[in-house]
Design a protein around this motif. Structure first.
Motif, mmCIF file in Angstrom:
data_model
loop_
_atom_site.group_PDB
_atom_site.id
_atom_site.type_symbol
_atom_site.label_atom_id
_atom_site.label_comp_id
_atom_site.label_asym_id
_atom_site.label_seq_id
_atom_site.Cartn_x
_atom_site.Cartn_y
_atom_site.Cartn_z
ATOM 1 N N ARG A 12 -2.412 43.506 -10.789
ATOM 2 C CA ARG A 12 -3.293 42.861 -11.759
ATOM 3 C C ARG A 12 -2.569 41.747 -12.500
ATOM 4 O O ARG A 12 -1.363 41.806 -12.725
ATOM 5 N N ASP A 13 -3.326 40.714 -12.925
ATOM 6 C CA ASP A 13 -2.725 39.589 -13.643
ATOM 7 C C ASP A 13 -2.051 40.062 -14.921
ATOM 8 O O ASP A 13 -2.557 40.924 -15.637
ATOM 9 N N ARG A 14 -0.897 39.445 -15.229
ATOM 10 C CA ARG A 14 -0.195 39.721 -16.486
ATOM 11 C C ARG A 14 -0.390 38.581 -17.476
ATOM 12 O O ARG A 14 -0.552 38.795 -18.659
ATOM 13 N N ASP A 15 -0.321 37.372 -16.979
ATOM 14 C CA ASP A 15 -0.442 36.187 -17.828
ATOM 15 C C ASP A 15 -1.789 35.528 -17.536
ATOM 16 O O ASP A 15 -2.020 35.060 -16.419
ATOM 17 N N VAL A 16 -2.661 35.489 -18.532
ATOM 18 C CA VAL A 16 -4.003 34.960 -18.318
ATOM 19 C C VAL A 16 -4.234 33.758 -19.222
ATOM 20 O O VAL A 16 -3.687 33.662 -20.322
ATOM 21 N N GLY A 44 -9.190 30.247 -20.692
ATOM 22 C CA GLY A 44 -10.455 30.246 -19.963
ATOM 23 C C GLY A 44 -10.781 31.616 -19.399
ATOM 24 O O GLY A 44 -11.931 32.064 -19.441
ATOM 25 N N THR A 45 -9.765 32.294 -18.858
ATOM 26 C CA THR A 45 -9.971 33.638 -18.313
ATOM 27 C C THR A 45 -10.383 34.607 -19.412
ATOM 28 O O THR A 45 -11.242 35.477 -19.201
ATOM 29 N N ILE A 46 -9.794 34.460 -20.585
ATOM 30 C CA ILE A 46 -10.142 35.331 -21.713
ATOM 31 C C ILE A 46 -11.592 35.098 -22.132
ATOM 32 O O ILE A 46 -12.332 36.048 -22.419
ATOM 33 N N LEU A 47 -12.021 33.841 -22.142
ATOM 34 C CA LEU A 47 -13.418 33.537 -22.486
ATOM 35 C C LEU A 47 -14.383 34.143 -21.470
ATOM 36 O O LEU A 47 -15.421 34.696 -21.836
ATOM 37 N N VAL A 48 -14.043 34.014 -20.182
ATOM 38 C CA VAL A 48 -14.882 34.613 -19.135
ATOM 39 C C VAL A 48 -14.928 36.130 -19.303
ATOM 40 O O VAL A 48 -15.984 36.761 -19.167
ATOM 41 N N LYS A 75 0.002 47.222 -16.978
ATOM 42 C CA LYS A 75 0.081 45.764 -17.084
ATOM 43 C C LYS A 75 -0.525 45.336 -18.417
ATOM 44 O O LYS A 75 -1.679 45.647 -18.706
ATOM 45 N N PHE A 76 0.271 44.635 -19.233
ATOM 46 C CA PHE A 76 -0.191 44.104 -20.508
ATOM 47 C C PHE A 76 -0.258 42.587 -20.405
ATOM 48 O O PHE A 76 0.736 41.942 -20.055
ATOM 49 N N SER A 77 -1.408 42.023 -20.729
ATOM 50 C CA SER A 77 -1.551 40.575 -20.633
ATOM 51 C C SER A 77 -1.289 39.876 -21.971
ATOM 52 O O SER A 77 -1.125 38.660 -22.015
ATOM 53 N N ILE A 114 -8.840 41.379 -25.238
ATOM 54 C CA ILE A 114 -10.103 41.238 -24.504
ATOM 55 C C ILE A 114 -9.886 41.458 -23.011
ATOM 56 O O ILE A 114 -10.609 42.229 -22.370
ATOM 57 N N TYR A 115 -8.880 40.791 -22.444
ATOM 58 C CA TYR A 115 -8.642 40.906 -21.007
ATOM 59 C C TYR A 115 -8.182 42.321 -20.639
ATOM 60 O O TYR A 115 -8.632 42.889 -19.641
ATOM 61 N N ASP A 116 -7.288 42.880 -21.467
ATOM 62 C CA ASP A 116 -6.801 44.234 -21.177
ATOM 63 C C ASP A 116 -7.906 45.265 -21.302
ATOM 64 O O ASP A 116 -7.941 46.246 -20.554
#
Length: 467
Positions: free
Chosen positions: A30-34, A37-41, A202-204, A208-210
């Motif tokens: 899974r992505d770690r660094d977002v 834009g990804t957070i908004l989505v 995994k912590f981003s 919101i994303y996590d």
């Protein structure tokens, strides 16, 4: 002195190499660094997914699944806010003590079956931290027992009507949301306080994303009670076919017979679900189990999104009688079972190649494979295969072609009068295209140069010569 200096350098090199190796496992999964834009989505998904489920419920429950009808009613009213308030008061699902007991009894019953039924032990793919986890594989038996009890209780003992799920649909939706949100926040809390496998978290840096994508990879109770396999495979997918049967029973009560479109839909869905459980051990190595972490995406998604939106066609057919002609019936069935044949054949090829370590034939010729190695974050190197012949030589995800054909056939049972029943094929297309991109990002990080070689040999992602 020179010898001593050489020993010091060697130890330093080894330590440096271990640090580098430890970072390798962090480049896949899974992505770690977002990005922002990804957070908004992600925020959009968290907000609008529940609203969409609610909107489809209102459309079907109050407007015969005419997707635009609720919005047009509010839009055409003199006072939009008053009209919206009136609509919500009239159509919103409400808390029902009986439906809540029904939902949580179902959840507990499935948990008991999952924990105590006889089970083979299957293994997923190795995690980024190097774990190879065991899973209880007893879903088919759980499905059989659940449906036998549902049929016996409704037809023989008279404990409930076969339409019981349809009759309590709004209350069940309310209860499922309560549980889906509880599970989401519980797993978020658990990841910090008592994680099952800390090294696989995994912590981003984004709450919101996590919350959406999850922190823990395989949250568990004990050795075998895996949250991902249970919530996706038991309450949701076991219920999938039962929901369809309940809506078919409600259709019989309403019009005096079950349409051939409803029968075909039930057959197509049952084929897909039974294949899932018959090949449950194979499912352990798919993206849901092998790569996704457990957050809102799976916790709420398995509890609410899957059972409410994957069964939209049965809701539609209850409210809109569709009698297929023999030619229409045969054509839709052919599309569906062609898709199923492709789906199963493609995955079977990969299973055979993996089980024989590539020493087998595919389409009458020796299998072409790329023998890879990858490193997990515990510093260990592992071997794997990338198949690049047969279906897997046509495109990197030809199995999704079968998935999409099955999905299309399910929607086609509803005719072409309304758009809402086709939500499933639209959603599956978006989902699978997104999964392709996620899978390629993960594989580039995991396999490196081997994946680059695979991309050269198999240039198409889904449909040969198109994409």
């Amino acid at each position: 002195m020179a010898v001593q200096q050489r020993k010091t350098t060697t130890v330093h090199e080894i330590k440096t190499e271990k640090k580098v190796v430890a970072q390798v496992g962090k480049t896949w999964g899974r992505d770690r660094d977002v990005s922002f834009g990804t957070i908004l989505v992600s925020l959009g998904i968290l907000v609008f997914s529940p609203l969409w489920v609610l909107y489809t419920y209102i459309s079907c429950n109050g407007y015969n699944c005419a997707m635009s009808a609720p919005a047009l009613e509010v839009y055409n009213a003199p006072d939009h806010l008053v009209a919206l308030k009136t609509l919500l008061i009239r159509e919103m699902p409400r808390y029902s003590p009986y439906a809540t007991r029904l939902f949580f009894s179902w959840l507990l019953f499935q948990a008991v079956l999952y924990a105590f039924l006889p089970a083979a032990i299957g293994y997923g793919q190795r995690t980024p931290a190097g774990h190879l986890l065991p899973y209880k594989v007893n879903g088919l038996l759980a499905w059989i027992i659940s449906h036998a009890l549902y049929a016996a209780g409704g037809l023989y003992f008279g404990w409930w009507k076969l339409s019981i799920i349809h009759d309590n649909w709004g209350g069940l939706l309310f209860a499922a949301n309560l549980y889906g949100y509880f599970l989401t926040f519980f797993c978020f809390f658990k990841a910090y306080v008592f994680p099952s496998h800390p090294a696989d978290r995994k912590f981003s840096g984004s709450f919101i994303y996590d919350l959406l994508m999850g922190i823990e990879f395989n949250p568990r109770f004990g050795k075998y009670f895996d949250f991902k396999l249970f919530h996706n495979g038991r309450p949701g997918i076991v219920a999938w076919t039962m929901i369809n049967l309940s809506f078919a029973a409600a259709q019989y009560q309403k019009i005096g017979y079950v349409t051939n479109s409803m029968i075909l839909l039930n057959v197509l869905h049952a084929t897909y679900v039974l294949d899932f459980f018959y090949n449950e051990d194979w499912y352990l190595r798919t993206i849901d189990i092998a790569h996704d972490h457990f957050g809102f995406y799976l916790a709420w998604g398995d509890s609410v999104w899957l059972p409410w939106l994957y069964t939209l066609q049965s809701h539609y057919l209850l409210r809109n009688t569709v009698d297929l002609t023999p030619i229409q019936f045969a054509f839709i069935a052919a599309v569906g079972f062609t898709g199923y044949f492709i789906f199963r054949s493609v995955n079977h090829q990969k299973d055979i190649v993996r089980s024989t370590n590539g020493e087998c034939k595919v389409w009458g010729k020796p299998a072409k494979v790329i023998r890879t190695s990858f490193v997990t974050s515990d510093g260990k190197t592992h071997k794997s295969l990338l198949l690049c012949s047969g279906y897997w030589g046509l495109s990197r995800h030809f199995n999704y072609v079968g998935d999409l054909l099955i999905s299309l056939a399910m929607c086609m049972t509803c005719g072409v009068q309304h758009l809402l029943p086709y939500f499933y094929i639209i959603y599956m297309t978006i989902l699978l295209l997104h999964r392709i991109q996620r899978d390629h990002t993960r594989c580039r990080g995991k396999y490196g140069k081997y994946w680059e070689e695979y991309e050269r040999i198999v240039p198409y992602k889904l449909i040969p010569y198109i994409y």
